[in-house]
Design a protein around this motif. Structure first.
Motif, short mmCIF file in Angstrom:
data_model
loop_
_atom_site.label_atom_id
_atom_site.label_comp_id
_atom_site.label_asym_id
_atom_site.label_seq_id
_atom_site.Cartn_x
_atom_site.Cartn_y
_atom_site.Cartn_z
N HIS A 133 -0.23 -6.86 2.89
CA HIS A 133 -1.68 -6.91 3.11
C HIS A 133 -2.50 -6.54 1.88
O HIS A 133 -3.66 -6.96 1.75
CB HIS A 133 -2.06 -5.98 4.26
CG HIS A 133 -1.56 -6.43 5.60
ND1 HIS A 133 -1.98 -7.59 6.20
CD2 HIS A 133 -0.66 -5.86 6.45
CE1 HIS A 133 -1.37 -7.73 7.37
NE2 HIS A 133 -0.56 -6.70 7.55
N THR A 161 -2.50 -7.49 -1.06
CA THR A 161 -2.80 -8.56 -2.00
C THR A 161 -4.23 -9.08 -1.86
O THR A 161 -4.90 -9.37 -2.85
CB THR A 161 -1.80 -9.71 -1.80
OG1 THR A 161 -0.48 -9.22 -2.06
CG2 THR A 161 -2.10 -10.86 -2.75
N ASN A 162 -4.70 -9.22 -0.62
CA ASN A 162 -6.06 -9.73 -0.43
C ASN A 162 -6.96 -8.73 0.28
O ASN A 162 -7.94 -9.10 0.92
CB ASN A 162 -6.04 -11.06 0.33
CG ASN A 162 -5.49 -10.90 1.75
OD1 ASN A 162 -4.93 -9.86 2.09
ND2 ASN A 162 -5.64 -11.95 2.55
N SER A 163 -6.64 -7.44 0.13
CA SER A 163 -7.49 -6.42 0.73
C SER A 163 -8.87 -6.44 0.06
O SER A 163 -8.98 -6.52 -1.17
CB SER A 163 -6.86 -5.05 0.57
OG SER A 163 -7.77 -4.03 0.93
N PRO A 164 -9.95 -6.33 0.85
CA PRO A 164 -11.29 -6.32 0.26
C PRO A 164 -11.68 -4.96 -0.31
O PRO A 164 -12.77 -4.82 -0.88
CB PRO A 164 -12.18 -6.68 1.45
CG PRO A 164 -11.45 -6.17 2.64
CD PRO A 164 -9.99 -6.34 2.33
N ARG A 165 -10.82 -3.97 -0.18
CA ARG A 165 -11.16 -2.62 -0.64
C ARG A 165 -11.34 -2.57 -2.15
O ARG A 165 -10.61 -3.24 -2.90
CB ARG A 165 -10.08 -1.62 -0.21
CG ARG A 165 -10.03 -1.39 1.28
CD ARG A 165 -8.88 -0.47 1.66
NE ARG A 165 -8.95 0.81 0.98
CZ ARG A 165 -8.07 1.80 1.20
NH1 ARG A 165 -7.08 1.63 2.05
NH2 ARG A 165 -8.19 2.95 0.54
N THR A 166 -12.26 -1.76 -2.58
CA THR A 166 -12.50 -1.57 -4.02
C THR A 166 -12.36 -0.11 -4.44
O THR A 166 -12.57 0.22 -5.60
CB THR A 166 -13.92 -2.05 -4.39
OG1 THR A 166 -14.88 -1.33 -3.61
CG2 THR A 166 -14.06 -3.55 -4.15
N ARG A 195 -5.65 -2.56 -7.21
CA ARG A 195 -4.76 -3.51 -6.55
C ARG A 195 -3.32 -3.02 -6.65
O ARG A 195 -2.52 -3.21 -5.72
CB ARG A 195 -4.91 -4.89 -7.21
CG ARG A 195 -4.18 -6.02 -6.50
CD ARG A 195 -4.76 -6.32 -5.15
NE ARG A 195 -6.22 -6.50 -5.22
CZ ARG A 195 -7.02 -6.56 -4.17
NH1 ARG A 195 -6.52 -6.44 -2.96
NH2 ARG A 195 -8.32 -6.71 -4.31
#
Length: 391
Positions: A243, A245-250, A254
Motif C-alpha cells: 500500500h 507505493t501510492n499512499s497519499p500521505r506526505t 516514500r
C-alpha cells in the motif's frame, strides 16, 4: 545482577546444553519474550484497533530508540525481518549492467553471496572476490585486499562488518571512506554488529547498512533494520510492494511508507527492540559498554583455553574480535565432515557450538560465542572435549 545463576535464569535456555553459539540465532531473554506476548495479546484482542491506531506509534517509537542506539537519524531507518532481507532489498532495487562489477570478499556470508550471484546471473554484472587472508595479522590486510580489487567498473561493494565464518571485525569505517573516494557505494552486512560492537552509522558513512536485532541485541527473532543514506532512499524498494507505493500521505518518506507496511504480519518483534535495548543495558552497572567489554574478554579467555588444548595458534589479533572467536581445528580432524563433529559434540557431550569448513588450511574451524550467561567453565569443558576428539 549479583550471581551467575540469576543471569542464567533470565533466559529460557535448556540447562542441559552447554550453549556456546549465541552468534547463530541469538537468544531472547524471558522478560523480552513476555513483553512480546503482551503485545501479541493486545493485537489479538482487537486487531482492527491495533493495526489502525496502535501499530504505527509503537513502530515509530521502536525506530526512534533503535536509531539512537545505532547512531542514525530516524528518517534513515526502516525495519526488516533479518539482515539477509536487507541485503536483498538493496541488491534487487539497484540496476546493474554487464559492464558493472560488484565487489565482495571470500569471507562473505553464504546467503548474501548467493544473492550477489543471483543478481549477476540476471543482469550480467560480474562478481569480483577480494581474497582476505585467514589466518590474518592486522585489519590493514583487509583494506589492502579489498582496495586492490577495485576497478573503474566497480559499482558496489558488499562487505561484512563482522564475518560469520571467521568472526573477524572488518575495518568498515576505513573501507567505506576508501571506497567512497573511489566512487564505490558500500552495502554493509552488519548482521552481528548491533549489540556486539559500538555502532555509529553516521560516522561509518556507508551507503547502505543492515543489521540484526535478534542476535547480540537479544530482541525476538524477526527483528532487523536497514539504513539507507538519504540521497539513495528513493531508489530502494522493499521486496514486497504494498500500500505504501501510492499512499497519499506526505508526513513520511516514500521509503518508510513502503517498508513499514508490506502486508499483514506479526510486527511485535520490531516493537520489542526498545525493551531488549533497555533490558540488556541494565544487566551490569556499566550498561552496554561493560556488557560488550565483558563478553569480549570472556571470548578471548575461551579462545586461549581452546588454542592451548589443541596446540594451535590464535588466527587473528584480539582487536579484530568482538564476542565471537574462531579457533582452527588441528590437522588430525581435517578429513572429518564438519557436521559430523558438530553433531557428536551436541549428541554425545551436550555442547552447542558452531563448526564450519574453510576452503583452505585450516580446513575446519570451531566458532565460539560469549554472552553474559556463559561461563569460563563452559569453554574449559569444550576445550577438554575437543582435545579428546583430536586424540
Amino acid at each position: 545482577m549479583d550471581s551467575r545463576l540469576s543471569i542464567t535464569d533470565l533466559w529460557p535456555l535448556d540447562s542441559a546444553v552447554t550453549f556456546l553459539n549465541h552468534g547463530s540465532f541469538g537468544a531472547c531473554p524471558k522478560q523480552v519474550l513476555e513483553f512480546q506476548q503482551r503485545l501479541r495479546s493486545q493485537l489479538e484482542q482487537e486487531p482492527l484497533r491495533f493495526f489502525g491506531r496502535e501499530w504505527e506509534p509503537l513502530l515509530d517509537d521502536a525506530r526512534s530508540k533503535l536509531a539512537a542506539f545505532v547512531g542514525a537519524d530516524v528518517q534513515d531507518l526502516v525495519f526488516v525481518p533479518n539482515a539477509t532481507t536487507g541485503v536483498n532489498s538493496v541488491l534487487r532495487s539497484l540496476t546493474f549492467s554487464p559492464e558493472d562489477e560488484i565487489l565482495t570478499t571470500n569471507h562473505e556470508y553464504n546467503a548474501c553471496r548467493n544473492a550477489l550471484d543471483f543478481i549477476a546471473s540476471r543482469t550480467g554484472a560480474r562478481v569480483v572476490v577480494a581474497k582476505v587472508p585467514f589466518p590474518i595479522d592486522s585489519p590493514q590486510q583487509v583494506i589492502a585486499a579489498v582496495i586492490e580489487r577495485v576497478s573503474p567498473k566497480t559499482r558496489l561493494a558488499l562487505l561484512d562488518h563482522v564475518t560469520s565464518q571467521t568472526g573477524l571485525i572488518f575495518p568498515i569505517q576505513e573501507l567505506a571512506k576508501e571506497l567512497q573516494q573511489r566512487g564505490v557505494d558500500t552495502l554493509i552486512d552488519g548482521a552481528h554488529a548491533p549489540g556486539m560492537i559500538p555502532l555509529d552509522l553516521r560516522e561509518i558513512g556507508a551507503t547502505y547498512y543492515t543489521g540484526n536485532c535478534h542476535k547480540w541485541l537479544c530482541a525476538p527473532k524477526g527483528a532487523a533494520f536497514l539504513y539507507v543514506r538519504r540521497d539513495k532512499q528513493s531508489e530502494i524498494r522493499p521486496l514486497t510492494i504494498s500500500h505504501g507505493t501510492n499512499s497519499p500521505r506526505t508526513d513520511k518518506s516514500r521509503f518508510q511508507l513502503e517498508f513499514d507496511w508490506t502486508g499483514t504480519d506479526d510486527p511485535t518483534a520490531y516493537m520489542c527492540v526498545p525493551e531488549a535495548i533497555a533490558f540488556m543495558g541494565s544487566l551490569l552497572p556499566g550498561g552496554w559498554r561493560e556488557l560488550r567489554q565483558q563478553n569480549h574478554q570472556l571470548v578471548l579467555q575461551g579462545r586461549q583455553l581452546i588454542c592451548e588444548a589443541l596446540e594451535v595458534q590464535p588466527p587473528c589479533p584480539e582487536e579484530m574480535i568482538g564476542s565471537m572467536a574462531v579457533v582452527p581445528m588441528p590437522a588430525t580432524l581435517e578429513k572429518r565432515d564438519f557436521m559430523s563433529i558438530h553433531d557428536e559434540l551436541f549428541d554425545k557431550f551436550g555442547i552447542q557450538v558452531q563448526v564450519m569448513p574453510w576452503p583452505e588450511k585450516p580446513r575446519l574451524l570451531v566458532r565460539i560465542s560469549a554472552q553474559i550467561y556463559n561461563t569460563l567453565e563452559q569453554y574449559e569443558y569444550l576445550a577438554k572435549v575437543l582435545k579428546g576428539l583430536c586424540c
